[in-house]
Structures are given as structure tokens and as C-alpha cells.
Design a protein around this motif. Structure first.
Motif, PDB file in Angstrom:
ATOM      1  N   VAL A   1       0.869  -1.182   0.000  1.00 53.97           N
ATOM      2  CA  VAL A   1       0.000   0.000   0.000  1.00 53.97           C
ATOM      3  C   VAL A   1       0.903   1.227   0.000  1.00 53.97           C
ATOM      4  O   VAL A   1       1.622   1.473   0.966  1.00 53.97           O
ATOM      5  CB  VAL A   1      -0.931   0.013   1.232  1.00 53.97           C
ATOM      6  N   ARG A   2       0.880   1.983  -1.114  1.00 55.76           N
ATOM      7  CA  ARG A   2       1.788   3.125  -1.255  1.00 55.76           C
ATOM      8  C   ARG A   2       0.981   4.407  -1.444  1.00 55.76           C
ATOM      9  O   ARG A   2       0.192   4.531  -2.391  1.00 55.76           O
ATOM     10  CB  ARG A   2       2.722   2.912  -2.452  1.00 55.76           C
ATOM     11  N   LYS A   3       1.176   5.350  -0.509  1.00 57.41           N
ATOM     12  CA  LYS A   3       0.478   6.636  -0.608  1.00 57.41           C
ATOM     13  C   LYS A   3       1.084   7.487  -1.720  1.00 57.41           C
ATOM     14  O   LYS A   3       2.264   7.368  -2.045  1.00 57.41           O
ATOM     15  CB  LYS A   3       0.584   7.392   0.715  1.00 57.41           C
ATOM     16  N   LYS A   4       0.239   8.372  -2.286  1.00 58.99           N
ATOM     17  CA  LYS A   4       0.708   9.303  -3.312  1.00 58.99           C
ATOM     18  C   LYS A   4      -0.033  10.621  -3.153  1.00 58.99           C
ATOM     19  O   LYS A   4      -1.007  10.715  -2.389  1.00 58.99           O
ATOM     20  CB  LYS A   4       0.501   8.708  -4.703  1.00 58.99           C
ATOM     21  N   ASP A   5       0.418  11.639  -3.843  1.00 57.07           N
ATOM     22  CA  ASP A   5      -0.151  12.985  -3.673  1.00 57.07           C
ATOM     23  C   ASP A   5      -1.508  13.140  -4.350  1.00 57.07           C
ATOM     24  O   ASP A   5      -2.371  13.879  -3.867  1.00 57.07           O
ATOM     25  CB  ASP A   5       0.822  14.036  -4.207  1.00 57.07           C
ATOM     26  N   LYS A   6      -1.701  12.481  -5.491  1.00 53.86           N
ATOM     27  CA  LYS A   6      -2.964  12.627  -6.223  1.00 53.86           C
ATOM     28  C   LYS A   6      -3.170  11.388  -7.103  1.00 53.86           C
ATOM     29  O   LYS A   6      -2.308  10.507  -7.169  1.00 53.86           O
ATOM     30  CB  LYS A   6      -2.946  13.886  -7.080  1.00 53.86           C
ATOM     31  N   GLY A   7      -4.320  11.348  -7.753  1.00 56.02           N
ATOM     32  CA  GLY A   7      -4.569  10.242  -8.675  1.00 56.02           C
ATOM     33  C   GLY A   7      -5.587   9.234  -8.194  1.00 56.02           C
ATOM     34  O   GLY A   7      -5.914   8.288  -8.914  1.00 56.02           O
ATOM     35  N   GLY A   8      -6.105   9.413  -6.972  1.00 56.34           N
ATOM     36  CA  GLY A   8      -7.127   8.507  -6.474  1.00 56.34           C
ATOM     37  C   GLY A   8      -6.590   7.136  -6.104  1.00 56.34           C
ATOM     38  O   GLY A   8      -5.399   6.959  -5.848  1.00 56.34           O
ATOM     39  N   VAL A   9      -7.490   6.157  -6.105  1.00 56.21           N
ATOM     40  CA  VAL A   9      -7.147   4.791  -5.694  1.00 56.21           C
ATOM     41  C   VAL A   9      -6.904   3.935  -6.933  1.00 56.21           C
ATOM     42  O   VAL A   9      -7.752   3.876  -7.833  1.00 56.21           O
ATOM     43  CB  VAL A   9      -8.271   4.167  -4.844  1.00 56.21           C
TER      44      VAL A   9
END
Length: 361
Positions: A177-185
């Protein structure tokens, strides 16, 4: 409403709504349940319903630690006392052992710390009894079962340990599970999703407020609980052996329980198999030193853990400066290519009962 009451409310809802609830709602409930149980593992105050727990802050000795877990008065203290020579008060009365009693057992020359833990009771993971004291830092857990109802006790104890965030005889799920700034799921799976669908995955992520995240699934038969474990990040994965205090007649039946080792502390039956199974489960590696011009010292092995048993690990276990001073090492044993010995570097992986000579600059 206390944390325990909130947990009970969610568990009741999951039990009654399972057939009617959508997968999205079930995912939310499982995530809420995990967050509430997290409060009981590391309570910040006294609102958990069971009062503050006392941790297992015993001095660590030996190369690994093994915790004895079981219901009160099933023979834990008797078995440990005979194994280690350490006195732990023994009684037929429930909850005789109220604090952690440490002892030491030597197996193949390696000192193993044995901890007699307070008796587990049903509901201990909800803050009752002294179950909150279960040692999450043990390298192996011995679960001592009542021979009259081994399967029932096994199920209850496993459930209690699960509530503490302990996963027995399991590996961490192959889920990233890697968080990101944008782009949804974005959900990617390299194996079929047989026990969960994308709606349930999104529900779990939503409950944790993870709205921009990449999820990569390589775990066969993944469940919502696996995903929650990865997100929580506070689970510990510990091997376990099940010990049954038995008579000869009950031996064949109890061997059918996976990871089970039937013993009799009263008759001292099958104790050798117990210690051998313990050694295998701990995955320890003994390495013997050989000073220049002398025979190997077999009296005091350097004990390493499999996966961290390179020549560099061996050097650091003796003294951190040795690896810096090493020119090369000569190894005899299972990891060497030649019976006459092999010259190796710091990254060479050692096997159990190898002999090592360090040549310095």
C-alpha cells in the motif's frame, strides 16, 4: 461507551448483518474494528475497560525468547520449572502465575530464554484479566492446551492473540500500500481476488482516509483482514507450537493438531521432541570460532538467526571492529565448497555448525 463496548457492538453487527450487508459496509466495519483493537494494544489512557496493563519488561537474556501461553492451571508452570529449573508457583487454582517468570534452557549449546506468562482468559484481548501482558516480542510462542478440550482452547487462545495483533504461524501478507499525492485509488492484483472485491478494498481504504493510494496485491486468497493488517502496520508474525499435557493413550489423537507436540511434564515424556521442534522453529545457526593454529572452540558457539547469518553478522556478534579489520575468513562446514575449508568474504552465508577462522589485516 468504552472501547470494549464499541468492539462488541461492531462484532454483533457483523454477525447479524453478514448476509445482508454490502461488501463496502463490511469493509468499513472490519477497518473500524481494527482501529478500536489498536487502542487496546497500545492504550493511551484508562478508557479501554480493563485498566492499564503491565508489559513484559523483563531483562532479555539468551539468543532468543520463548513464551509459554495457555489457560490458567494447564501445566505451564510445571513444564517450565522442569525444563529450566526456575521456580514458578504451581497450583490448581486459576491465575496463580500473575507476573512473567523468566528462566533459561540450553539447546545445542545456545541459551534460550523461557518466559512463563500469566494465564490467558477468554476476553483478555478486550482488557480483562492479564492477557494484555502477552509478549509480542517473543521469537516463539508455546501454547499449552488442556488435553480434555484441546481444540476448544486452541481456538480461544488463537482468537485472543489475534486481538493483540499477534499472527501465529503466518507470514506478512504480500500486499503493498503506497500513498501518493494525487490520482485517487489504483488497485493492481497479480492473483485472483477470491475472498474480497474492489468495493470492499475501497471501503477499508476510505475508513483509513486513504484517498490517493496505489495498492498492489500478490497475496493468494487475500482477505479484508490481510489488508487491514498491512495498513495498521503493528502486527507481529510469530511461529507457535502447541503443547498438550498427555497420557500415552491420547498421543495419536493430539498429533493430528497442526504444529502440535504432545508431552507429559509429570512423566517427562516426549520432551526431547519438544526441544528439537523449538530449535527448528527459532531458526538459529551455531557458528564455532577457530583461532589461528588452534582447534575449533565447540564449547561456546556464536548463535545467529537464519537470514542474518553472514560472515559480517558473525563478526559483529563478537565485536563490531572485527569486520573492519578482516582480510578474509576461512570456513569449514556445510556452507563451504571444500572439506579442507574455503576462503570467503563478509557476504558469505554461514550454515549451522560451521567453523570460522578470521584473518585480519
Amino acid at each position: 461507551m468504552t472501547t470494549v463496548q464499541k468492539i462488541k457492538e461492531i462484532e454483533d453487527e457483523m454477525a447479524t448483518q453478514k448476509n445482508k450487508a454490502t461488501s463496502y459496509h463490511l469493509g468499513q466495519l472490519k477497518a473500524k474494528l481494527a482501529k478500536l483493537r489498536r487502542e487496546l494494544i497500545s492504550p493511551s489512557g484508562g478508557g479501554g475497560g480493563g485498566g492499564p496493563g503491565i508489559g513484559f519488561d523483563v531483562a532479555r537474556t539468551g539468543v532468543a525468547s520463548v513464551g509459554f501461553v495457555g489457560f490458567p492451571s494447564v501445566g505451564k508452570s510445571t513444564l517450565m520449572s522442569k525444563l529450566t529449573g526456575t521456580h514458578s508457583e504451581v497450583s490448581e487454582i486459576d491465575f496463580t502465575t500473575l507476573t512473567t517468570v523468566p528462566g533459561t534452557l540450553k539447546v545445542h549449546g545456545a541459551p534460550i530464554q523461557i518466559l512463563d506468562l500469566p494465564g490467558i482468559i477468554e476476553g483478555a484481548n478486550d482488557g480483562r484479566g492479564r492477557g494484555r501482558q502477552v509478549a509480542r516480542t517473543c521469537n516463539l510462542i508455546f501454547i499449552v492446551l488442556d488435553v480434555l478440550k484441546p481444540l476448544g482452547d486452541k481456538k480461544i487462545i488463537e482468537s485472543e492473540l489475534e486481538g493483540f495483533g499477534i499472527r501465529l504461524n503466518k507470514k506478512p501478507p504480500a500486499i503493498l500500500v503506497r500513498k501518493k499525492d494525487k490520482g485517487g485509488v489504483a488497485i493492481t492484483n497479480t492473483v485472483p481476488l477470491t475472498n474480497i472485491d474492489q468495493e470492499e478494498i475501497k471501503a477499508v481504504l476510505s475508513e483509513y482516509k486513504l484517498s490517493n493510494v496505489d495498492v498492489t496485491i500478490r497475496q493468494p486468497n487475500m482477505t479484508a483482514d490481510d489488508l487491514v493488517d498491512v495498513i495498521e502496520g503493528n502486527r507481529v508474525y510469530i511461529p507457535a507450537l502447541y503443547i498438550d499435557a498427555i497420557s500415552i493413550e491420547e498421543l495419536d489423537l493430539l498429533y493430528k493438531i497442526p504444529h502440535s507436540v504432545p508431552v507429559s511434564s509429570r512423566e517427562w515424556l516426549n520432551i526431547d521432541e519438544l526441544t528439537e521442534k523449538m530449535w527448528e522453529a527459532l531458526e538459529l545457526v551455531r557458528v564455532y570460532t577457530k583461532p589461528r593454529g588452534q582447534s575449533p572452540d565447540y564449547s561456546a558457539p556464536v548463535v545467529l538467526r537464519r537470514g542474518r547469518c553472514s560472515v559480517e553478522d558473525f563478526c559483529n556478534a563478537i565485536h563490531k571492529e572485527i569486520a573492519k579489520q578482516m582480510k578474509y575468513a576461512v570456513v569449514w562446514g556445510a556452507s563451504a565448497k571444500h572439506s579442507r575449508g574455503q576462503k570467503v568474504g563478509l557476504d558469505h552465508i554461514l550454515e549451522d555448525e560451521d567453523v570460522v577462522h578470521i584473518a585480519k589485516n
